[in-house]
Write a protein that holds these residues in place. Structure first.
Motif, PDB file in Angstrom:
ATOM      1  N   ALA A  25      -2.292  -3.246 -13.226  1.00 41.76           N
ATOM      2  CA  ALA A  25      -2.999  -4.487 -12.890  1.00 41.76           C
ATOM      3  C   ALA A  25      -2.178  -5.445 -12.037  1.00 41.76           C
ATOM      4  N   PHE A  26      -0.940  -5.669 -12.412  1.00 36.72           N
ATOM      5  CA  PHE A  26      -0.135  -6.643 -11.693  1.00 36.72           C
ATOM      6  C   PHE A  26       0.141  -6.183 -10.266  1.00 36.72           C
ATOM      7  N   MET A  27       0.500  -4.939 -10.103  1.00 32.30           N
ATOM      8  CA  MET A  27       0.789  -4.413  -8.768  1.00 32.30           C
ATOM      9  C   MET A  27      -0.475  -4.451  -7.903  1.00 32.30           C
ATOM     10  N   ALA A  28      -1.596  -4.045  -8.492  1.00 31.04           N
ATOM     11  CA  ALA A  28      -2.869  -4.076  -7.748  1.00 31.04           C
ATOM     12  C   ALA A  28      -3.202  -5.503  -7.332  1.00 31.04           C
ATOM     13  N   ALA A  29      -3.021  -6.456  -8.231  1.00 27.90           N
ATOM     14  CA  ALA A  29      -3.321  -7.862  -7.921  1.00 27.90           C
ATOM     15  C   ALA A  29      -2.404  -8.390  -6.826  1.00 27.90           C
ATOM     16  N   GLN A  30      -1.149  -7.983  -6.863  1.00 28.74           N
ATOM     17  CA  GLN A  30      -0.195  -8.412  -5.836  1.00 28.74           C
ATOM     18  C   GLN A  30      -0.649  -7.928  -4.456  1.00 28.74           C
ATOM     19  N   VAL A  31      -0.991  -6.654  -4.360  1.00 26.98           N
ATOM     20  CA  VAL A  31      -1.422  -6.089  -3.080  1.00 26.98           C
ATOM     21  C   VAL A  31      -2.749  -6.713  -2.637  1.00 26.98           C
ATOM     22  N   LEU A  32      -3.680  -6.881  -3.576  1.00 29.61           N
ATOM     23  CA  LEU A  32      -4.960  -7.516  -3.237  1.00 29.61           C
ATOM     24  C   LEU A  32      -4.762  -8.955  -2.768  1.00 29.61           C
ATOM     25  N   GLY A  33      -3.818  -9.659  -3.372  1.00 25.33           N
ATOM     26  CA  GLY A  33      -3.531 -11.036  -2.960  1.00 25.33           C
ATOM     27  C   GLY A  33      -3.029 -11.108  -1.529  1.00 25.33           C
ATOM     28  N   VAL A  34      -2.101 -10.218  -1.191  1.00 25.98           N
ATOM     29  CA  VAL A  34      -1.552 -10.213   0.165  1.00 25.98           C
ATOM     30  C   VAL A  34      -2.617  -9.749   1.164  1.00 25.98           C
ATOM     31  N   LEU A  35      -3.437  -8.765   0.766  1.00 20.70           N
ATOM     32  CA  LEU A  35      -4.536  -8.329   1.644  1.00 20.70           C
ATOM     33  C   LEU A  35      -5.555  -9.448   1.857  1.00 20.70           C
ATOM     34  N   THR A  36      -5.853 -10.196   0.803  1.00 19.24           N
ATOM     35  CA  THR A  36      -6.795 -11.320   0.916  1.00 19.24           C
ATOM     36  C   THR A  36      -6.269 -12.359   1.891  1.00 19.24           C
ATOM     37  N   VAL A  37      -4.994 -12.680   1.777  1.00 26.30           N
ATOM     38  CA  VAL A  37      -4.408 -13.652   2.706  1.00 26.30           C
ATOM     39  C   VAL A  37      -4.439 -13.105   4.123  1.00 26.30           C
ATOM     40  N   THR A  38      -4.197 -11.813   4.291  1.00 22.23           N
ATOM     41  CA  THR A  38      -4.266 -11.211   5.624  1.00 22.23           C
ATOM     42  C   THR A  38      -5.659 -11.408   6.215  1.00 22.23           C
ATOM     43  N   LEU A  39      -6.685 -11.108   5.417  1.00 21.80           N
ATOM     44  CA  LEU A  39      -8.064 -11.274   5.894  1.00 21.80           C
ATOM     45  C   LEU A  39      -8.385 -12.738   6.191  1.00 21.80           C
ATOM     46  N   VAL A  40      -7.979 -13.633   5.321  1.00 15.99           N
ATOM     47  CA  VAL A  40      -8.238 -15.062   5.528  1.00 15.99           C
ATOM     48  C   VAL A  40      -7.556 -15.536   6.812  1.00 15.99           C
TER      49      VAL A  40
ATOM     50  N   ILE B 132       0.836  -1.204   0.000  1.00 18.93           N
ATOM     51  CA  ILE B 132       0.000   0.000   0.000  1.00 18.93           C
ATOM     52  C   ILE B 132       0.870   1.254   0.000  1.00 18.93           C
ATOM     53  N   VAL B 133       1.881   1.274   0.864  1.00 20.55           N
ATOM     54  CA  VAL B 133       2.785   2.435   0.919  1.00 20.55           C
ATOM     55  C   VAL B 133       3.554   2.555  -0.404  1.00 20.55           C
ATOM     56  N   GLY B 134       4.036   1.431  -0.918  1.00 17.63           N
ATOM     57  CA  GLY B 134       4.773   1.446  -2.184  1.00 17.63           C
ATOM     58  C   GLY B 134       3.928   1.984  -3.332  1.00 17.63           C
ATOM     59  N   CYS B 135       2.665   1.563  -3.388  1.00 16.25           N
ATOM     60  CA  CYS B 135       1.761   2.058  -4.440  1.00 16.25           C
ATOM     61  C   CYS B 135       1.504   3.551  -4.277  1.00 16.25           C
ATOM     62  N   ALA B 136       1.321   3.995  -3.046  1.00 17.94           N
ATOM     63  CA  ALA B 136       1.073   5.422  -2.799  1.00 17.94           C
ATOM     64  C   ALA B 136       2.272   6.259  -3.233  1.00 17.94           C
ATOM     65  N   VAL B 137       3.471   5.779  -2.917  1.00 19.03           N
ATOM     66  CA  VAL B 137       4.683   6.512  -3.284  1.00 19.03           C
ATOM     67  C   VAL B 137       4.915   6.473  -4.793  1.00 19.03           C
ATOM     68  N   ARG B 138       4.784   5.305  -5.388  1.00 14.07           N
ATOM     69  CA  ARG B 138       5.107   5.152  -6.815  1.00 14.07           C
ATOM     70  C   ARG B 138       4.017   5.696  -7.739  1.00 14.07           C
ATOM     71  N   TYR B 139       2.754   5.491  -7.395  1.00 13.15           N
ATOM     72  CA  TYR B 139       1.673   5.836  -8.317  1.00 13.15           C
ATOM     73  C   TYR B 139       0.816   7.004  -7.841  1.00 13.15           C
ATOM     74  N   GLY B 140       1.039   7.466  -6.626  1.00 15.02           N
ATOM     75  CA  GLY B 140       0.265   8.589  -6.105  1.00 15.02           C
ATOM     76  C   GLY B 140      -1.212   8.251  -6.022  1.00 15.02           C
ATOM     77  N   ALA B 141      -2.044   9.163  -6.507  1.00 14.69           N
ATOM     78  CA  ALA B 141      -3.498   8.976  -6.445  1.00 14.69           C
ATOM     79  C   ALA B 141      -4.019   8.076  -7.565  1.00 14.69           C
ATOM     80  N   GLN B 142      -3.170   7.739  -8.528  1.00 14.87           N
ATOM     81  CA  GLN B 142      -3.579   6.858  -9.628  1.00 14.87           C
ATOM     82  C   GLN B 142      -3.731   5.428  -9.128  1.00 14.87           C
ATOM     83  N   PHE B 143      -4.639   4.694  -9.775  1.00 11.21           N
ATOM     84  CA  PHE B 143      -4.772   3.275  -9.479  1.00 11.21           C
ATOM     85  C   PHE B 143      -3.530   2.578 -10.035  1.00 11.21           C
ATOM     86  N   PRO B 144      -2.894   1.712  -9.278  1.00 13.15           N
ATOM     87  CA  PRO B 144      -1.670   1.048  -9.773  1.00 13.15           C
ATOM     88  C   PRO B 144      -1.974   0.127 -10.953  1.00 13.15           C
TER      89      PRO B 144
END
Length: 182
Positions: free
Chosen positions: A52-67, A38-50
């Protein structure tokens, strides 16, 4: 080599999780990986949506966190399979969008050549290769195949990723398809 370092920095959310989980810290790895992502995306992409691959990576790790937080005890192999499934989907989406995820990583090494069709085509091939490796790794973890069946394709992919671009550049320059690099 610059691309290799950029790749590891951009893959830090997933790498953090995949290193800590086997050592018995899957939740810590997932939370730390998610925060880094999340911090890496904020720094690298700012307010833009990252991408696809970066977004999927972060969503994958967030999903595992929730699970891991909500689920009864999930096997390490299942949590790895979830993250790698997200990586495979992210790679697939980047390919379908015509913006292969590997291009973002390797552009640092090639300057203006990053816009050349040969560069995009070769990155499409590398992105497809990694998509298949990620999908295989997810499947192999869900099936709890032995480590050799899980990691050998990953290692071979890494070797091909380091050696392949240089080889393709030499071939392209020889054939006159690629302008000589400075």
């Amino acid at each position: 080599m610059k691309a290799y370092l950029v790749a590891h920095i951009l893959l830090l959310p997933f790498l953090t999780f995949t290193v800590l989980a086997p050592f018995g810290f899957p939740l810590a790895g997932a939370v730390l990986g998610a925060v880094i992502g999340i911090v890496g995306c904020a720094v690298r992409y700012g307010a833009q949506f990252p991408p696809a691959f970066m977004a999927a990576q972060v969503l994958g790790v967030l999903t595992v966190t929730l699970v891991l937080l909500l689920g009864p005890g999930i096997r390490e192999t299942d949590s790895l399979a979830i993250v790698f499934s997200f990586l495979a989907v992210g790679a697939f989406v980047s390919i379908r969008q015509g913006r292969p995820w590997t291009a973002e990583l390797s552009a640092a090494d090639v300057g203006e050549f990053a816009q050349h069709p040969a560069f995009i085509k070769s990155n499409m091939m590398f992105s497809v290769m990694w998509m298949l490796i990620f999908a295989w790794f997810a499947f192999a973890n869900w099936q709890e195949l032995s480590a050799i069946y899980r990691w050998v394709p990953m290692i071979l992919g890494g070797v091909i990723t380091v050696i392949g671009p240089k080889l393709l550049m030499r071939i392209g320059v020889k054939r006159g398809v690629v302008p000589p690099q400075k």
